[in-house]
Design an enzyme around this catalytic site. Structure first.
Site, mmCIF file in Angstrom:
data_model
loop_
_atom_site.group_PDB
_atom_site.id
_atom_site.type_symbol
_atom_site.label_atom_id
_atom_site.label_comp_id
_atom_site.label_asym_id
_atom_site.label_seq_id
_atom_site.Cartn_x
_atom_site.Cartn_y
_atom_site.Cartn_z
ATOM 1 N N ARG A 1 0.815 -1.215 0.000
ATOM 2 C CA ARG A 1 0.000 0.000 0.000
ATOM 3 C C ARG A 1 0.850 1.268 0.000
ATOM 4 N NH1 ARG A 1 -3.757 -2.131 4.911
ATOM 5 N NH2 ARG A 1 -5.004 -3.652 3.763
ATOM 6 N N ASP B 1 9.113 -6.223 3.459
ATOM 7 C CA ASP B 1 8.714 -6.942 2.248
ATOM 8 C C ASP B 1 8.085 -6.001 1.231
ATOM 9 O OD1 ASP B 1 8.101 -9.586 0.859
ATOM 10 O OD2 ASP B 1 6.096 -8.741 1.021
ATOM 11 N N TYR C 1 4.364 -3.236 -6.718
ATOM 12 C CA TYR C 1 3.682 -2.384 -5.753
ATOM 13 C C TYR C 1 3.772 -0.922 -6.201
ATOM 14 C CZ TYR C 1 3.679 -6.407 -2.567
ATOM 15 O OH TYR C 1 3.505 -7.647 -1.996
ATOM 16 N N ASN D 1 2.538 -17.220 -3.447
ATOM 17 C CA ASN D 1 1.331 -17.728 -4.118
ATOM 18 C C ASN D 1 1.595 -19.020 -4.890
ATOM 19 O OD1 ASN D 1 -0.460 -15.348 -3.484
ATOM 20 N ND2 ASN D 1 1.121 -14.301 -4.678
ATOM 21 N N GLN E 1 4.962 -17.552 0.520
ATOM 22 C CA GLN E 1 4.098 -16.452 0.945
ATOM 23 C C GLN E 1 2.669 -16.637 0.398
ATOM 24 O OE1 GLN E 1 3.835 -11.605 0.497
ATOM 25 N NE2 GLN E 1 5.873 -12.506 0.611
ATOM 26 N N GLY F 1 0.397 -4.582 6.724
ATOM 27 C CA GLY F 1 0.365 -3.701 5.564
ATOM 28 C C GLY F 1 -0.018 -2.273 5.863
ATOM 29 N N SER F 2 -0.205 -1.944 7.129
ATOM 30 C CA SER F 2 -0.650 -0.606 7.479
ATOM 31 C C SER F 2 0.371 0.452 7.072
ATOM 32 C CB SER F 2 -0.891 -0.508 8.992
ATOM 33 O OG SER F 2 -1.257 0.809 9.350
#
Length: 301
Positions: free
Chosen positions: A29, A57, A62, A165, A186, A265-266
């Site tokens: 994010r 990470d 991203y 994934n 992950q 992820g904040s």
């Protein structure tokens, strides 16, 4: 009554000598800008380090959903590191490649080699500690992927290899052509996304001593605040330890014997800092399974 207690001690990243924190901070994010003010990024990094998080990470993709575009999260992170060179020594840096909008997946030798060099340039480092294939490319033989990753290790551009994934069979296919262990996997995992418990991902990780990094541990935010039955249980359980539902969720994930590393992820320093409170939370078997069943929406047999 027997309870599960958590430890905040650093632990090896799979079968490597790299020591990582039980919680990671993720940058999916992190929004890059053309001329960013890196102050907010520094605040997030400091909050993570103060919370005992040394595991960072990111991925080349991203930022692709913001105007700055593909690679912008890595670039913004790199600008923050360039302003304070002392930060790098305090971090284990992980990044990923293999997803490209419009393709959508490419793990060919040429593509990955170029992608790694681009990531190193954006982050401003000569080596990343963990390099992960973001998603399986069905058109590239795992032997080719393995050869590419091995060259990256041999040239000193990466320290260790991970996947993201990947199914257990995809993991095995890649590992078969590697001369060194894949140290991490992950998957998406939370009380609302429990597939890794049943599809063999966590069992494989425990069998081969592979670190598990859980992305979207809060179920896309639904467990942090919401009326889902699992969210309510987590809020009630967290309250007994003076923490909120989000922090209790991190503790629930870490309680699994695979020693799963949730990726926070904040982008709010206070929320990142609050993750350190997760170690206060304890679980009985009944409490942990209660959250699992609430998340699944059905009782276990």
């Amino acid at each position: 009554m027997t309870t599960i207690r958590l430890s905040n001690d650093l632990r090896p990243l799979g079968k490597s000598e790299i020591l990582v924190s039980p919680i990671a901070w993720g940058m999916w994010r992190l929004a890059g800008e053309t001329a960013p003010d890196t102050g907010p990024v520094h605040a997030m990094i400091e909050a993570a380090l103060s919370a005992g998080i040394n595991f960072f990470d990111t991925a080349d993709i991203y930022g692709c959903d913001v105007p700055a575009g593909f690679g912008s999260a890595e670039e913004l992170f790199g600008r923050a590191l360039a302003e304070d060179r002392s930060l790098r020594a305090q971090m284990v840096i992980a990044t990923k490649a293999g997803i490209r909008p419009g393709i959508p997946y490419n793990s060919s030798a040429t593509y990955l080699a170029d992608a790694l060099d681009a990531s190193l340039t954006r982050i401003g480092v000569e080596q990343v500690d963990l390099y992960q294939i973001h998603r399986r490319d069905f058109l590239t033989h795992p032997h080719e992927v393995a050869e590419t990753l091995t060259r990256m290790v041999d040239t000193g551009k990466i320290r260790s290899i991970g996947v993201s994934n990947y199914s257990v069979h995809e993991f095995d296919a890649l590992q078969a052509f590697l001369g060194q262990p894949i140290v991490s996997t992950q998957p998406e995992f939370s009380p609302l996304r429990t597939a890794p418990l049943f599809d063999g991902t966590l069992d494989q990780a425990m069998r081969h001593d592979v670190a598990v990094m859980a992305w979207s541990p809060l179920g896309g935010g639904r467990l942090a605040q919401g009326d889902h039955p699992a969210a309510k249980l987590l809020a009630e359980h967290g309250a007994r330890y003076g923490v909120d539902a989000a922090t209790a969720t991190l503790a629930w994930i870490m309680a699994h014997p695979a020693r799963i590393i949730p990726i926070v992820g904040s982008q709010t320093p206070a929320r990142i800092a609050a993750s350190a409170e997760a170690y206060k939370v304890e679980w009985t078997w009944a409490e942990w399974y209660g959250v699992l069943q609430a998340g699944m929406g059905e009782n276990l047999p």
